[in-house]
Enzyme design. Sequence first.
Site, mmCIF file in Angstrom:
data_model
loop_
_atom_site.group_PDB
_atom_site.id
_atom_site.type_symbol
_atom_site.label_atom_id
_atom_site.label_comp_id
_atom_site.label_asym_id
_atom_site.label_seq_id
_atom_site.Cartn_x
_atom_site.Cartn_y
_atom_site.Cartn_z
ATOM 1 N N SER A 57 0.827 -1.199 0.000
ATOM 2 C CA SER A 57 0.000 0.000 0.000
ATOM 3 C C SER A 57 0.867 1.256 0.000
ATOM 4 C CB SER A 57 -0.964 -0.036 1.187
ATOM 5 O OG SER A 57 -1.878 1.023 1.137
ATOM 6 N N ASP A 93 -2.438 6.029 -4.056
ATOM 7 C CA ASP A 93 -1.284 5.366 -3.460
ATOM 8 C C ASP A 93 -0.740 4.296 -4.423
ATOM 9 O OD1 ASP A 93 -3.347 3.543 -3.185
ATOM 10 O OD2 ASP A 93 -2.799 2.933 -1.162
ATOM 11 N N ASP A 104 -0.714 1.043 -4.786
ATOM 12 C CA ASP A 104 -1.527 -0.047 -5.315
ATOM 13 C C ASP A 104 -2.908 0.412 -5.761
ATOM 14 O OD1 ASP A 104 -2.366 0.282 -2.602
ATOM 15 O OD2 ASP A 104 -3.240 -1.719 -2.634
ATOM 16 N N ASP A 149 -5.652 1.784 -4.378
ATOM 17 C CA ASP A 149 -6.947 1.642 -3.710
ATOM 18 C C ASP A 149 -7.321 2.915 -2.936
ATOM 19 O OD1 ASP A 149 -5.042 1.286 -1.720
ATOM 20 O OD2 ASP A 149 -5.855 -0.609 -0.976
#
Length: 571
Positions: free
Chosen positions: A145, A295, A297, A299
Amino acid sequence: MTTLEKAKLWLHESFDEETRSAVQLLIDGNSPDLEDSFYRPLEFGTGGMRGIMGVGTNRLNKYTLGQATQGLANYMLKQFPGEKIKVAIAYDVRNNSKEFGKLVADVLTANGIKVLLFKDHRPTPELSFTVRDKHCHGGIVLTASHNPPEYNGYKVYWNDGAQIVPPHDEAIIAEVLSVQFDKIKFNGNDDLIEWIGEEQDDVYIDACIENSTYQNVGKENLNIVFTSIHGTTYTTVPKALEKAGFKKIDLVKEQMIPSGNFPTVDSPNPEEPAALEMAMDLAKITNADIVIGTDPDGDRLGIAVRNLDGEIELLNGNQTNTILTYYILNEWRKQGRITGKEFIGSTIVTSDIFFDIAQKFGVQCKVGLTGFKWIGKMIRDVEGQEKFICGGEESFGFMTGDFVRDKDSCGSIVLACEIAAWCKANGRTMYDYLIEIYQETGMYYEGLVNLVRKGRDGAEEIQNMMKDFRENPPKQLAGSPVAEVKDFKEQTNFIVSRNEKQVMNDIPKSNVLIYYTEDGTKVCVRPSGTEPKIKFYISVKEDLASAADFRDQQKSLEEKINRVKNDLQLT
């Protein structure tokens, strides 16, 4: 067994030469990293398994990932006997993520499990979508993340596209812990790998647009600045915005280059204004109405809009989610889609404004522990009986509809830009719209304090702090007596005025405390599940009679939050 004894086990010939050499260097050099690398195994937290890359049981590496995947394979083979099991795998831009993705795929295929493996970086929500779209039994994404560059991680999804929850998570962990490193099957079968790429992006993007658009007003006039902050959404968000009808999209080109080193920021976290500094600078040149960052990744999303002074200001997660939720529910009501069987999702650390919004529109607000896996569980538990509309949590995550079973920046960005365009077409900003909502619900204001405590000593210090807050709760906060103490570890709610403990068993146990004062101030205390932090979420509320009172009320609430911090000795 001592830490040194644990480390020496990794000198066995069942570990490759590169690993043995690295461990020997730690031992010979009496490195302080030795203790932190081996004192415990990595654990599944709110975001799965996440840690610093390197050798050792408390690090992300070939063997800890292999152990986790072998345990998962063993569990899936028991859960789906006789079926041709299929697992989707994605990975973000982090260093080693692509290699880790192939390693994980090899372990699964070595166990006879078919793998759908993305050819290159893809956002976590696209993985969640793909699990259901391709009728997979599960999914895995390699990501840490928004953590610093030295981290990586591993998140597991079940066949509903949501992250694993009880009983699967505990059962998988038990399988993982029973796997000896020399029993991991690393020799994969490439014949069981199906590669997927841009064709899946198009299916996912179409679903984002279908589930996140309600009207087509002013899209051609909205000035957007977007940055992926070196992350995965360079593959999806610009294409989704263009396909949704937005014409004026400026990209922060330096940050659209994927990199696990995140060279232009100290932290790739859109919760922090510094991560959007380059985007905000570009917004000054382009006169942007809205600035958006995601961010690594893809999400989480950070949104900045023009405030009352015309300056670009980053909204916090609660504010962004307030705007998105209120707008969606208003559109559903206009379309006659609210029947009394609908609900929105939130978490215990998120603002209570969502209870007020839900009540206004005649839907239920369901609350779970921190992490979108619990919102995913809400959806699955009532599927076919109740309709999920949207959900979010304070940490810059939101999801529109249930086509993705995790927080999803792409669909949320399409929706946010629609709202911004609609506001602009009506002579106002998203900030104005937020103030209008506060006049309906009351004005909520939040503060967040993160205390970082690294390593083994830090973990013990965090445990001791939680113990002290549990045993010695504050008597008052900002001048208002504490009325309730909710302890989610003990599953009790202590009503101070009656000296009475009530049982709370509708939410699973978790090491979380919430204090409510008589005037509605809320403080939540919890250790982070993914970082070496203890977190304090502070929320205060007052009525807002008119937009003209907003600045004064904001100042008053800021001062109140500072008084709460002083009472908790956080300043």
